[in-house]
Design a protein around this motif. Structure first.
Motif: not given
Length: 349
Positions: A158-168
């Motif tokens: 959960e600490n890294l989830r935002a980093f896997t949801q960035m814009a392509v």
């Protein structure tokens, strides 16, 4: 080196956020805060485009606080996020790319990056947070970390989830190509090292150089190894420094800290810093032969005592040490034992 961003520099000394600044009739600098980070903010640059609308260079950290600062900064220059037509992203890190998707959703703007970083973002998005954690833990174990230490430093998914949801990215920019900013001649300059696809931008009309994280006025950007990253990132970084040294821009506009003149002098200082760091690492290997990257990091000089390093700070330190080791190896100065966890010794000359 001459400080030109005096308001930025003064704010830095006062530990405050600098003001929104009009740098040219059609160019502004908007500080967007980075929560709980010693870098404090990223400078988002806004460009007035011929025919109407705005372009942005970088977007800011992906948080509500940062979004409020970006939209307030745009309002301060008499604009709104809905006027943004395109976002140039220097590299994939969250303080540069994090808000890009939100800008695109609010305005329909395109997002452009170098193919190498765009591909990395796409891989992270497809893999998900748990795969990112697993890969990083295994990478650190391969550098000599105990598994429990690696798991603790990386933290939960959960600490890294935002980093896997960035814009392509919607658009790709190769070295030498010009961004679609009408009225501007923004030439992409590929400067790998900090990330595989890091881009600087040389504005050919005004001779401004937007250096992203490649060249900063006070600190050296983190140059680290990573799972699936560049095999010799420090060599790439030093080559990228040499490639921009003699551009002779009128002013350098970095993503952090403050604007300055004297790109050549700053490049020379950064190059010398890494050569000194390589010499220090050679000394540590001489004193502690057969050590892993994890162990060797503890024998180097850092900004605070090594015992205070943990979690992401320790990861950055160890992977930066590994990057320096790989460059020493490519110069034939050190050799590793091979195997799953390298142990480094001086090469026989």
């Amino acid at each position: 080196m001459e400080i030109t961003g005096t308001a930025q520099h003064d704010a830095w000394q006062q530990k405050a956020l600098p003001p929104v600044e009009r740098l040219r009739p059609d160019l502004w600098s908007i500080p967007v805060p980075i929560p709980h980070n010693p870098l404090r903010y990223v400078s988002v640059h806004a460009f007035a485009l011929d025919g109407g609308g705005l372009g942005l260079l970088d977007a800011g950290w992906g948080s509500d606080e940062s979004w409020a600062a970006l939209t307030a900064g745009l309002a301060a220059i008499g604009a709104g996020v809905e006027e943004v037509r395109g976002v140039l992203v220097t590299h994939l890190h969250f303080d540069h790319l994090g808000l890009a998707a939100r800008v695109r959703d609010a305005s329909g703007a395109w997002i452009a990056m170098h193919p190498a970083d765009a591909a990395a973002v796409a891989r992270l998005t497809a893999a998900g947070a748990q795969a990112m954690v697993t890969a990083e833990v295994e990478f650190l174990v391969g550098l000599g970390a105990g598994r429990d230490e690696a798991v603790s430093d990386v933290g939960p998914p959960e600490n890294l989830r935002a980093f896997t949801q960035m814009a392509v990215a919607d658009r790709l920019l190769e070295d030498g190509e010009h961004a679609d900013f009408p009225g501007w001649r923004m030439r992409a300059v590929h400067t790998p090292g900090h990330t595989p696809g890091h881009l600087c931008f040389a504005e050919e009309r005004s001779r401004l150089f937007f250096s992203g994280d490649h060249v900063l006025p006070r600190i050296s950007p983190n140059i680290s190894t990573s799972p699936g990253g560049l095999p010799d990132p420090l060599r790439d970084y030093l080559d990228s420094l040499a490639a921009v040294r003699d551009l002779d821009p009128a002013e350098v506009l970095p993503a952090h800290e403050w604007r300055f003149r004297g790109l050549d002098a700053r490049v020379d200082a950064l190059t010398a810093h890494h050569e000194q760091r390589l010499a220090e690492l050679l000394g540590a290997i001489r004193a502690h032969p057969g050590s892993t990257p994890w162990d060797l990091a503890a024998h180097l000089t850092w900004s605070r005592p090594w015992e205070q390093y943990e979690r992401r700070m320790r990861i950055f330190a160890v992977t930066e040490t590994d990057a320096h080791l790989r460059l020493l190896a490519s110069r034939g100065l050190v050799v590793s034992s091979g195997g799953p966890v390298p142990a480094w010794t001086l090469a026989l000359r």
